[in-house]
Design a protein around this motif. Sequence first.
Motif, mmCIF file in Angstrom:
data_model
loop_
_atom_site.group_PDB
_atom_site.id
_atom_site.type_symbol
_atom_site.label_atom_id
_atom_site.label_comp_id
_atom_site.label_asym_id
_atom_site.label_seq_id
_atom_site.Cartn_x
_atom_site.Cartn_y
_atom_site.Cartn_z
ATOM 1 N N ASN A 8 0.886 -1.150 0.033
ATOM 2 C CA ASN A 8 0.066 -0.019 0.071
ATOM 3 C C ASN A 8 1.047 1.429 -0.058
ATOM 4 O O ASN A 8 0.521 2.121 -0.725
ATOM 5 C CB ASN A 8 -0.856 0.143 1.264
ATOM 6 N N LYS A 9 1.937 1.353 0.724
ATOM 7 C CA LYS A 9 2.770 2.393 0.803
ATOM 8 C C LYS A 9 3.273 2.699 -0.336
ATOM 9 O O LYS A 9 3.636 3.697 -1.072
ATOM 10 C CB LYS A 9 4.012 2.278 2.011
ATOM 11 N N ALA A 10 3.772 1.587 -1.054
ATOM 12 C CA ALA A 10 4.571 1.445 -2.540
ATOM 13 C C ALA A 10 3.738 1.975 -3.579
ATOM 14 O O ALA A 10 3.964 2.864 -4.367
ATOM 15 C CB ALA A 10 5.055 0.128 -2.732
ATOM 16 N N ILE A 11 2.414 1.432 -3.413
ATOM 17 C CA ILE A 11 1.425 2.005 -4.311
ATOM 18 C C ILE A 11 1.184 3.347 -4.280
ATOM 19 O O ILE A 11 0.832 4.403 -5.385
ATOM 20 C CB ILE A 11 0.041 1.311 -4.308
ATOM 21 N N GLU A 12 1.318 3.834 -3.003
ATOM 22 C CA GLU A 12 0.891 5.462 -2.850
ATOM 23 C C GLU A 12 2.143 6.253 -3.454
ATOM 24 O O GLU A 12 1.888 7.043 -4.018
ATOM 25 C CB GLU A 12 0.812 5.476 -1.272
ATOM 26 N N ASP A 15 2.128 6.832 -7.210
ATOM 27 C CA ASP A 15 0.707 7.355 -7.688
ATOM 28 C C ASP A 15 -0.387 6.636 -7.777
ATOM 29 O O ASP A 15 -1.147 6.970 -8.823
ATOM 30 C CB ASP A 15 1.335 8.329 -8.978
ATOM 31 N N GLY A 16 -0.414 5.880 -7.126
ATOM 32 C CA GLY A 16 -1.607 5.012 -7.200
ATOM 33 C C GLY A 16 -1.615 3.785 -8.382
ATOM 34 O O GLY A 16 -2.604 3.092 -8.257
ATOM 35 N N LYS A 17 -0.569 3.816 -8.995
ATOM 36 C CA LYS A 17 -0.589 2.769 -10.081
ATOM 37 C C LYS A 17 -0.101 1.336 -9.628
ATOM 38 O O LYS A 17 0.486 1.346 -8.690
ATOM 39 C CB LYS A 17 0.558 3.219 -11.075
ATOM 40 N N PRO A 18 -0.502 0.244 -10.112
ATOM 41 C CA PRO A 18 -0.147 -0.949 -9.732
ATOM 42 C C PRO A 18 1.379 -1.093 -9.846
ATOM 43 O O PRO A 18 2.020 -0.606 -10.540
ATOM 44 C CB PRO A 18 -0.886 -1.900 -10.755
ATOM 45 N N LEU A 19 1.913 -2.053 -8.977
ATOM 46 C CA LEU A 19 3.281 -2.329 -8.846
ATOM 47 C C LEU A 19 3.832 -3.376 -9.817
ATOM 48 O O LEU A 19 3.047 -4.207 -9.844
ATOM 49 C CB LEU A 19 3.557 -2.867 -7.325
ATOM 50 N N SER A 103 3.766 -13.432 -6.123
ATOM 51 C CA SER A 103 3.119 -14.087 -7.368
ATOM 52 C C SER A 103 1.527 -14.233 -6.980
ATOM 53 O O SER A 103 0.747 -14.008 -8.057
ATOM 54 C CB SER A 103 3.351 -15.751 -7.312
ATOM 55 N N TYR A 104 1.139 -14.322 -5.784
ATOM 56 C CA TYR A 104 -0.349 -14.320 -5.587
ATOM 57 C C TYR A 104 -0.976 -13.097 -5.881
ATOM 58 O O TYR A 104 -1.904 -13.019 -6.597
ATOM 59 C CB TYR A 104 -0.639 -14.332 -4.037
ATOM 60 N N ASP A 105 -0.302 -11.738 -5.537
ATOM 61 C CA ASP A 105 -0.849 -10.334 -5.764
ATOM 62 C C ASP A 105 -0.878 -10.369 -7.223
ATOM 63 O O ASP A 105 -1.642 -9.632 -7.648
ATOM 64 C CB ASP A 105 0.232 -9.661 -5.029
ATOM 65 N N GLN A 106 0.317 -11.077 -7.996
ATOM 66 C CA GLN A 106 0.269 -10.737 -9.287
ATOM 67 C C GLN A 106 -0.856 -11.472 -10.327
ATOM 68 O O GLN A 106 -1.483 -10.768 -11.022
ATOM 69 C CB GLN A 106 1.687 -11.042 -9.910
ATOM 70 N N SER A 107 -0.827 -12.645 -9.663
ATOM 71 C CA SER A 107 -1.921 -13.313 -10.434
ATOM 72 C C SER A 107 -3.589 -12.751 -9.952
ATOM 73 O O SER A 107 -4.101 -12.750 -10.931
ATOM 74 C CB SER A 107 -2.103 -15.021 -9.937
ATOM 75 N N VAL A 108 -3.718 -12.419 -8.930
ATOM 76 C CA VAL A 108 -4.961 -11.501 -8.736
ATOM 77 C C VAL A 108 -5.102 -10.257 -9.518
ATOM 78 O O VAL A 108 -6.159 -10.248 -10.066
ATOM 79 C CB VAL A 108 -4.938 -11.106 -7.130
ATOM 80 N N GLU A 109 -4.170 -9.759 -9.479
ATOM 81 C CA GLU A 109 -4.173 -8.395 -10.630
ATOM 82 C C GLU A 109 -4.393 -8.721 -11.756
ATOM 83 O O GLU A 109 -4.965 -8.263 -12.564
ATOM 84 C CB GLU A 109 -2.870 -7.633 -10.457
ATOM 85 N N PHE A 110 -3.811 -9.768 -12.418
ATOM 86 C CA PHE A 110 -3.583 -10.353 -13.775
ATOM 87 C C PHE A 110 -5.278 -10.824 -14.117
ATOM 88 O O PHE A 110 -5.727 -9.976 -14.909
ATOM 89 C CB PHE A 110 -2.904 -11.437 -14.096
ATOM 90 N N PHE A 111 -5.758 -11.497 -13.084
ATOM 91 C CA PHE A 111 -7.216 -12.169 -13.524
ATOM 92 C C PHE A 111 -8.180 -10.823 -13.551
ATOM 93 O O PHE A 111 -9.264 -10.996 -14.135
ATOM 94 C CB PHE A 111 -7.588 -13.258 -12.397
ATOM 95 N N LYS A 112 -7.923 -10.091 -12.303
ATOM 96 C CA LYS A 112 -8.943 -8.829 -12.212
ATOM 97 C C LYS A 112 -8.779 -8.005 -13.607
ATOM 98 O O LYS A 112 -9.953 -7.549 -14.069
ATOM 99 C CB LYS A 112 -8.495 -8.077 -11.020
#
Length: 126
Positions: A8-12, A15-19, A103-112
């Motif tokens: 969350n800190k890194a996304i902030e 500028d709110g973009k995915p990591l 990898s979990y975070d990346q796969s959730v983002e991909f499928f979303k």
Amino acid sequence: MFFRILTNKAIEANDGKPLPLYQKALCGLTAGAIGATVGSPADLALIRMQADATLPLAQRRNYTNAFQALYRIGADEGILSLWKGAGPTVVRAMALNMGMLASYDQSVEFFKDTVGLGEMTTVVGK
């Protein structure tokens, strides 16, 4: 918990973009290091209590519970002794967290993004 706080800190900061994956991996490494460092004394107490039964009677520590084990280790051997053996544990946790959480975070983002599935659907579908 630490992984989510760090991402969350890194996304902030992004500028709110995915990591990108490498930043998620760095967050996983850091979260693993923090978690293993915090949990290492409890792991040491557990190992000592399990190993106690294998020692000869004269060498047994006879801890009654984990809290007493933590107290006695700190009092008898010094506070820093609570982190004996923490090095390999921290490195292992860093590697596991980097691989699993990123990898979990990346796969959730991909499928979303590509299929429109939410996190719960992605988890159930895995």
